[in-house]
Design a protein around this motif. Structure first.
Motif, PDB file in Angstrom:
ATOM      1  N   LEU A  70      -8.478   2.322  -1.599  1.00  0.00           N
ATOM      2  CA  LEU A  70      -9.062   2.976  -0.431  1.00  0.00           C
ATOM      3  C   LEU A  70      -8.225   4.175   0.000  1.00  0.00           C
ATOM      4  CD1 LEU A  70     -10.246   0.028   1.862  1.00  0.00           C
ATOM      5  CD2 LEU A  70     -11.660   1.659   0.609  1.00  0.00           C
TER       6      LEU A  70
ATOM      7  N   ILE B 241      -7.317  -3.470  -2.597  1.00  0.00           N
ATOM      8  CA  ILE B 241      -8.045  -2.864  -1.479  1.00  0.00           C
ATOM      9  C   ILE B 241      -7.307  -1.646  -0.922  1.00  0.00           C
ATOM     10  CG2 ILE B 241      -8.972  -3.270   0.829  1.00  0.00           C
ATOM     11  CD1 ILE B 241      -9.168  -6.249   0.095  1.00  0.00           C
TER      12      ILE B 241
ATOM     13  N   THR C 159       0.827  -1.203   0.000  1.00  0.00           N
ATOM     14  CA  THR C 159       0.000   0.000   0.000  1.00  0.00           C
ATOM     15  C   THR C 159       0.861   1.252   0.000  1.00  0.00           C
ATOM     16  OG1 THR C 159      -1.789  -1.158   1.169  1.00  0.00           O
ATOM     17  CG2 THR C 159      -1.835   1.248   1.211  1.00  0.00           C
TER      18      THR C 159
ATOM     19  N   PRO D 133      -9.233   5.225  -8.340  1.00  0.00           N
ATOM     20  CA  PRO D 133      -9.137   4.102  -7.396  1.00  0.00           C
ATOM     21  C   PRO D 133      -9.655   2.789  -7.968  1.00  0.00           C
ATOM     22  CG  PRO D 133      -9.942   6.052  -6.263  1.00  0.00           C
ATOM     23  CD  PRO D 133      -9.929   6.382  -7.728  1.00  0.00           C
TER      24      PRO D 133
ATOM     25  N   ALA E  20      -7.643  -0.684  -8.501  1.00  0.00           N
ATOM     26  CA  ALA E  20      -8.137  -1.972  -8.017  1.00  0.00           C
ATOM     27  C   ALA E  20      -8.073  -3.026  -9.118  1.00  0.00           C
ATOM     28  CB  ALA E  20      -9.575  -1.820  -7.513  1.00  0.00           C
TER      29      ALA E  20
ATOM     30  N   THR F 241      -3.512   8.597   4.030  1.00  0.00           N
ATOM     31  CA  THR F 241      -3.055   7.315   3.499  1.00  0.00           C
ATOM     32  C   THR F 241      -1.946   6.722   4.371  1.00  0.00           C
ATOM     33  OG1 THR F 241      -1.366   8.291   2.052  1.00  0.00           O
ATOM     34  CG2 THR F 241      -3.583   8.129   1.172  1.00  0.00           C
TER      35      THR F 241
ATOM     36  N   ALA G 217      -8.732   6.977  -2.515  1.00  0.00           N
ATOM     37  CA  ALA G 217     -10.028   7.628  -2.299  1.00  0.00           C
ATOM     38  C   ALA G 217      -9.986   8.514  -1.059  1.00  0.00           C
ATOM     39  CB  ALA G 217     -11.120   6.571  -2.161  1.00  0.00           C
ATOM     40  N   ALA G 218      -9.326   8.048  -0.003  1.00  0.00           N
ATOM     41  CA  ALA G 218      -9.193   8.856   1.213  1.00  0.00           C
ATOM     42  C   ALA G 218      -8.393  10.116   0.933  1.00  0.00           C
ATOM     43  CB  ALA G 218      -8.521   8.029   2.309  1.00  0.00           C
TER      44      ALA G 218
END
Length: 408
Positions: free
Chosen positions: A158, A154, A29, A250, A254, A171, A161-162
């Motif tokens: 995410l 994931i 991530t 996002p 994915a 993040t 998007a955050a």
């Protein structure tokens, strides 16, 4: 009475691999979210997209330096203790990134966070491989690496998007939380794995005398750079060329993550079946897909479909390279496996840099795809040379390296 060869693996092995995969999820991530938050970071620090892309290169260079250094320094340390220490470093680095007041301090935090990356995956791969029969090593490595792939399904979407809603700093707080969970899981589930009494910093570094080690590393550093030249600029490519809204990025990430996960699992099986052939095929597929991406990036549907393919082909290469390095470096599997991630992140740094150069030169956001295809061609040439060297001198490749078993 069931035979030993068909007996199921003890639950501790599955839980240990799960703990390693959680760590891989957090690391993946942090590594890949940088591509998705480039616009937000650039806007916050009043920088251009190519300039903000240097934070990708900064992390990658941290991996390049940290993998050999920390692996050599930790040559005599119990592998479980070393994994916990590495994850603690990674978690602290993400805290520093979340609090960074300037782009320079963000860059420093990214370099620091990258330092334990390669050693964590290298040591983790050796531990995972030691928990299964020899003919399933690549599959065990791929399962450990699944965390990195799932991060792109994931974690990265995410976090992206955050970043678009509450800011990019969120993040890094998210990844900090994953790092804390990983520390608990490593302490609870990973068995103690002491190193061999014959393992020293000198014995580990001795692997660097073997030409096949350098050929395998160069294959990753150059060939995998093709994927990063393209993927580093996926966000502006999707919005400026394919015509997608920023909110769709996002979802595209994915899709890439799904491709990575499928490629990782497929690559592990193929590598256990035909190791060298799987690397030839993966690199050939990367060449074709990146060349196509130069054209398909102009339409949303074909762009997203190609993103999936690039993720699949690129990730299929990783477990094969990891296994190849363990094979050609008998007696120093930890350093060899860690150096694979140095090579891959050198690919990350150079790919992002070269992609940024052609964009800055005015060739457009699709031009990194052609740069990537050329790099993949060079990578294919290197692994073909390695295969030819095996045929001329089979002993140069070395026997399948024994992997230390975990202590109960």
């Amino acid at each position: 009475m069931p035979s030993l060869t068909t007996a199921p693996r003890p639950p501790s092995a599955a839980l240990a691999v799960l703990a390693l995969a959680i760590g891989g999820f957090g690391i993946g991530t942090t590594e890949f979210v940088a591509m998705g938050i480039l616009p937000e970071v650039a806007a916050d620090f009043d920088a251009s997209i190519p300039a903000a892309g240097y934070m990708i290169s900064g992390y990658a260079l941290g991996v390049v330096v940290g993998a050999p250094l920390l692996t050599a320094l930790g040559a005599r340390v119990d592998r479980k203790a070393l994994l916990i220490a590495l994850m603690a470093m990674f978690t602290l680095g993400n805290v520093a990134a979340a609090l960074a007041p300037t782009f320079s301090t963000l860059m420093a935090a990214r370099v620091f966070t990258g330092l334990p990356h390669g050693t964590f995956f290298g040591i983790g791969s050796v531990v995972a491989a030691g928990l299964v029969p020899a003919h399933k090593r690549a599959q065990a490595i791929s399962m450990m690496m699944v965390g990195l792939s799932v991060a792109n399904i994931i974690g990265v979407p995410l976090a992206t998007a955050a970043a678009q809603t509450v800011g990019w700093r969120s993040t890094y707080w998210m990844v900090t939380a994953v790092g804390l969970v990983t520390l608990v899981a490593l302490a609870a589930f990973v068995p103690r794995t002491p190193t061999s009494p014959h393992t020293t910093m000198r014995s580990e570094l001795g692997a660097l005398k073997r030409p096949q080690v350098w050929l395998a590393l160069a294959t990753g550093a150059v060939g995998f750079g093709g994927m990063f030249a393209s993927y580093s600029y996926i966000a502006p490519m999707m919005t400026e060329v394919a015509g997608l809204e920023a909110a769709a990025v996002p979802l595209v990430l994915a899709v890439y993550g799904v491709g990575m996960t499928a490629g990782n699992l497929l690559g592990g099986r193929l590598a256990d079946y035909r190791l060298m052939a799987s690397m030839y095929g993966s690199l050939a597929a990367i060449i074709v897909l990146l060349a196509l991406f130069f054209v398909t990036a102009h339409h949303p549907v074909t762009a997203v479909a190609t993103v999936f393919g690039v993720g699949l082909a690129g990730s299929a290469l990783v477990p094969a390279l990891q296994t190849r390095l363990i094979d050609v470096a008998p007696g120093a599997p930890s350093l060899a496996a860690a150096l694979n991630h140095s090579a891959l992140n050198l690919a990350n740094a150079s790919g992002a840099w070269l992609g940024g150069l052609v964009i800055a030169a005015g060739y457009g956001y699709t031009s990194p795809n052609l740069v990537g295809a050329v790099l993949a061609v060079l990578g294919l040439g290197l692994i073909v040379a390695s295969g030819l060297l095996d045929r001329r001198a089979p002993a140069a490749a070395g026997p399948r390296a024994p992997v230390p078993s975990a202590a109960p």
